[in-house]
Structures are given as structure tokens and as C-alpha cells.
Design a protein around this motif. Structure first.
Motif, mmCIF file in Angstrom:
data_model
loop_
_atom_site.group_PDB
_atom_site.id
_atom_site.type_symbol
_atom_site.label_atom_id
_atom_site.label_comp_id
_atom_site.label_asym_id
_atom_site.label_seq_id
_atom_site.Cartn_x
_atom_site.Cartn_y
_atom_site.Cartn_z
ATOM 1 N N THR A 8 0.833 -1.199 0.000
ATOM 2 C CA THR A 8 0.000 0.000 0.000
ATOM 3 C C THR A 8 0.872 1.254 0.000
ATOM 4 O O THR A 8 2.002 1.241 0.483
ATOM 5 N N SER A 10 2.411 4.534 1.159
ATOM 6 C CA SER A 10 2.718 4.989 2.515
ATOM 7 C C SER A 10 2.042 6.310 2.847
ATOM 8 O O SER A 10 1.969 6.693 4.005
ATOM 9 N N CYS A 12 -1.242 7.541 1.132
ATOM 10 C CA CYS A 12 -2.711 7.531 1.063
ATOM 11 C C CYS A 12 -3.330 6.180 1.369
ATOM 12 O O CYS A 12 -4.536 6.081 1.544
ATOM 13 N N GLY A 13 -2.525 5.118 1.406
ATOM 14 C CA GLY A 13 -3.042 3.797 1.739
ATOM 15 C C GLY A 13 -3.608 3.008 0.572
ATOM 16 O O GLY A 13 -4.107 1.906 0.746
#
Length: 54
Positions: A8, A10, A12-13
Motif C-alpha cells: 500500500t 505509505s 494515502c493507503g
């Protein structure tokens, strides 16, 4: 279950990878990005950080 192994972003996911097949890209659930300094960052966040001068 497959999503648990996809890295993912780092910032905004979002699920991110360095290469997407066109069919997967069209679905929009995974974005393209880069692995920089031991962190995954999606291209959208990279673009935003460059426009902010970060």
C-alpha cells in the motif's frame, strides 16, 4: 486474501504496484507507483508532492 499481499502507498493507503496490466488498471482498485527509500508511494501522491515542491 490477495489484497493482503499487495503493498500500500505509505501516504494515502491505496494498493500500489510498479506494473499493471491494462485490464487491472481499468478496474481502478490498484494504482501504479514506485518503491522509494523502502516505502511504496503511488504515482498520484508523487505527483502531488512534486506540485507542492516536496
Amino acid at each position: 486474501m490477495v489484497k493482503s499481499i499487495i503493498p500500500t502507498c505509505s501516504r494515502c493507503g491505496a494498493f500500489v504496484t510498479d506494473h499493471l496490466e491494462p485490464a487491472v488498471k481499468k478496474e481502478g482498485q490498484i494504482t501504479e507507483g514506485k518503491y522509494i527509500n523502502n516505502l511504496w508511494v503511488c504515482n498520484e501522491c508523487l505527483k502531488n508532492s512534486h506540485s507542492l515542491g516536496l
